[in-house]
Enzyme design. Structure first.
Site, PDB file in Angstrom:
ATOM      1  N   GLU A   1       7.607   5.883 -11.102  1.00  0.00           N
ATOM      2  CA  GLU A   1       7.334   7.022 -10.224  1.00  0.00           C
ATOM      3  C   GLU A   1       8.466   8.041 -10.204  1.00  0.00           C
ATOM      4  OE1 GLU A   1       6.568   3.907  -9.521  1.00  0.00           O
ATOM      5  OE2 GLU A   1       4.390   3.999  -9.305  1.00  0.00           O
TER       6      GLU A   1
ATOM      7  N   HIS B   1      -0.434  -0.913   0.152  1.00  0.00           N
ATOM      8  CA  HIS B   1      -1.613  -0.125  -0.213  1.00  0.00           C
ATOM      9  C   HIS B   1      -2.246   0.569   0.990  1.00  0.00           C
ATOM     10  CE1 HIS B   1      -1.170  -2.559  -3.799  1.00  0.00           C
ATOM     11  NE2 HIS B   1      -2.093  -1.857  -4.409  1.00  0.00           N
TER      12      HIS B   1
END
Lengths: 375, 345
Positions: B60, B129
């Site tokens: 990322e 998540h």
């Protein structure tokens, strides 16, 4: 088995492993050393051109000394000296075209000089009048990164963009040995290899990350890492301006032709402190420093040029004079800077109007005006 | 007008953005051939090619750092972060570089990067998540933070974000990806379209202002309907709630909330994110400052608790629901005791 973690660190060798001889074209005494295939890459460099590179080295060292003096006199808040690293920076930066793009760290002031950054604009970060000096698009060089390693990703991204635009320009990321430990530099190499980006990773291994020796970051030559990412690498004597120019030319040529990234490890030495706030006497072995002083990047070019009859006392004096003039301009550009007006700190936070900033600027402006009314 | 899910509206919005400006690039993990784990980028690589819709290596920080370099080169990258909990490896690039480069370069370099983040809970997912990290980014100068709650807003706001010359964190309420709604696909070209930085009054009301955003807007609308229908003690029990969808979290359109609270005299703020240092805390302070003499009760916050997002069998308790929101509304109405009732020492 070592009795403690710190002992195991201390016991390691302090210099880079010697088994892979770095590319060298001028030895410390100034003798020209043949090294195929890199000789071909500097075959066109005449005595006069080498003298011009020597002038660059003299000037950037003179500017560096001047900036250190300015800091000691309270005119600059801080300065990161590049003493000892002049050849690595000049030799690589002089290879680049105006449409190439440099992403550097904070010690690359010689690179900035070669890119055409105005002397005044090099100083305002360190004087504290702005967070950056120059417009990156005017000189093809981003404003320096202070968080180490981050700029390797930016260079890689820029290079991918150049490739998408169908240009043959390259991006160069300058960073030090300490930065190679950062995830960002390693991620940049993964991405650069995957996208075959025209980027040069130029590592100045100056042996120190502030007080930490390179052996704390790397157990093998740093250049050894790149092949693991699918990137060719080369080690070069970073105090040899001609060799640095040759390896950079080769890397740039390959990148322009679609050959993808190259990793260059320029082996050099930070002769001074990390910054003017640092005290290297706490961690540097004077004998080690003395050894590196014998490999000075300026002395060898001077010896070579005198031997070749290109440099005489008259030319040396005129180069010294130009360096003094540059230093005087540098000093004037520093001391003549004025503090920015208070409300200017709200400028450029956003590119488009922003109600939160606008409101805080208005409130603070009114607050400041209230004092004027009292007077 | 066409009826579509919020995810489909985002997909259509990205397609329009790619067609509208050839400097727009879509980047992320699994967004190309797969079409994204939520299929938001479905079909875009096939239509625009791998140079415009790029599958990224799994890093990322690398993705955001590459986007910075591309922005330097004049591109407008749209980055997908696969899940909210995966944004932290990119946090340094976002707050240190993306947010500050325009300022650092005195306006010479623009960072028109849009970072799409599926966020929030309610889908029974595993750890990392279901998070709501929006406050970290709202706290960072140089970033704009927005979130959508309807397919129409998803469609228009994402295009506005991509056209904006500033970096924008675009938070997508993942549990509402499958919510359907009418979408005017040409809305962005209309003069009366709501700017990205504006709040929207979703349900008008007169007793209590209920401010929320993203996934809880639908819950707030349900709460307003339930409060209006309440008739246990006759009509007098019905409460008229004005629901405001904040839409922009940085900057916050405080004026719209102030106008509402000046009218209702009561404020409830709801969000899924943890309470401490959250958007609600800041909004409560701002409204207390600006509406002190209009307020009939202390502003109330209904939020996630100050715990990590819990296991999925706990999330129904963690997430603010209709009952917790109505409980807070009742407290502002004086129908239930204040949370900190008792002597003030």
């Amino acid at each position: 088995m070592p009795s403690s973690l710190s002992e195991s660190r201390e016991s390691r060798p302090r210099a880079s492993a010697p088994h892979d001889r770095p590319v060298q074209l001028l030895d410390p005494s100034g003798r020209r050393v043949p090294h195929a295939p890199y000789d071909d890459y500097v075959a066109d460099v005449s005595g006069d051109q080498l003298a011009s590179l020597y002038e660059d080295l003299v000037i950037v060292r003179r500017l560096d000394v001047e900036a250190t003096a300015l800091q000691r006199q309270g005119e600059l808040g801080l300065w990161p000296p590049l003493l000892g690293q002049e050849a690595a920076q000049v030799g690589s930066a002089r290879v680049l075209r105006p449409d190439d793009f440099v992403f550097s760290s904070y010690r690359e002031n010689a690179v900035a000089y070669c890119r055409g950054v105005k002397l005044t604009e090099m100083l305002n970060v360190w004087r504290g009048t702005a967070l950056s000096g120059w417009n990156p698009y005017e000189v093809g060089m981003a404003t320096p990164a202070i968080v180490i390693g981050t700029q390797a990703l930016h260079a890689m991204g820029y290079a991918v963009g150049a490739k998408l635009d169908g240009e043959d320009s390259v991006a160069v990321a300058y960073f030090g040995d300490g930065a190679t430990t950062q995830g960002d530099v390693n991620e940049a190499m993964v991405f650069a290899a995957s996208f075959r980006a025209p980027v040069i990773f130029f590592c100045q291994n100056n042996q120190w990350a502030i007080s930490e020796p390179v052996t704390l970051q790397a157990q093998r030559p740093i250049a050894d890492r790149a092949p693991g990412f699918g990137i060719p690498s080369v080690r070069v004597d970073g105090n040899d301006v001609l060799a640095v120019m040759a390896v950079t030319r080769r890397a740039v040529e390959q990148a322009r032709e679609g050959g993808g990234p190259t990793f260059i490890e320029a082996i050099t030495y930070r002769m001074g402190p990390h910054t003017t706030s640092d005290d290297p006497s706490r961690y540097v072995d004077p004998l080690e420093r003395e050894e590196w002083a014998g490999r000075d990047p300026l002395a060898r070019v001077e010896a070579h040029l005198r031997e070749a009859g290109v440099l005489d006392d008259a030319l040396a004096a005129s180069i010294a004079r130009r360096a003094d003039e540059a230093a005087a301009e540098f000093r004037a550009g520093c001391t003549e800077q004025t503090d920015p007006p208070p409300l200017a700190m709200f400028d450029h936070v956003y590119a488009e109007p922003h109600r939160g900033i606008d409101e805080q600027r208005r409130q603070f402006g009114e607050y400041l005006e209230s004092f004027e009314e009292e007077n | 007008m066409a009826e579509m899910t919020l995810a489909k509206a985002l997909n259509a919005s990205l397609r329009r953005s790619l067609a509208h400006d050839d400097r727009v690039l879509i980047m992320g993990e699994d967004i190309g051939t797969l079409g994204g784990v939520f299929r938001v980028t479905d079909g875009l690589k096939k239509e625009f090619g791998g140079d415009r819709v790029m599958d990224m290596p799994l890093a990322e920080s690398g993705i955001l750092g590459m986007a910075v370099g591309l922005a330097f080169k004049g591109f407008r990258p749209v980055v997908e972060i696969q899940f909210d909990g995966f944004i932290y490896p990119a946090f340094d690039q976002i707050v240190t570089q993306v947010a500050k480069l325009h300022y650092r370069t005195r306006g010479n370099v623009r960072m028109p990067i849009t970072i799409r983040v599926p966020f929030g809970g309610g889908i029974g997912a595993v750890e990392h998540h279901s998070e709501s990290p929006e406050a970290y980014f709202a706290h960072t100068a140089g970033l704009r933070v927005v979130t959508c709650s309807t397919p129409q807003d998803a469609h228009t706001m994402l295009q506005q974000a991509i056209r904006c010359d500033d970096p924008v964190l675009f938070f997508e309420p993942k549990r509402r990806y499958w919510t359907k709604g009418e979408v005017d696909e040409d809305a962005i070209d209309r003069d009366d379209v709501l700017p990205m930085g504006s709040a929207r009054v979703v349900v008008p009301g007169s007793d209590v202002t209920l401010v929320t955003y993203g996934p809880l807007v639908a819950t707030a609308i349900d709460a307003a309907a339930a409060a209006a229908a309440e008739s246990g003690g006759g009509d007098a029990d019905a409460v008229s709630i004005e629901v405001i969808d904040l839409r922009s979290l940085a900057p916050v359109d405080v004026d719209t909330v102030v106008a509402s609270v000046a009218k209702t005299g009561r404020l409830v703020i709801a969000h899924e994110a943890q309470r401490t240092g959250g958007i609600g805390a800041d909004l409560a302070a701002e409204l207390t400052d600006r509406c002190f003499y209009h307020l009939e009760a202390a502003p109330q916050r209904v939020t996630g608790f100050d715990i990590p997002y819990p296991a999925s069998r706990h999330e129904e308790h963690f997430l603010p629901d209709l009952d917790r929101i109505l409980d807070a509304v009742d407290r502002t109405m004086g129908r239930r005791p204040a949370l900190y009732a008792g002597a003030v020492l």
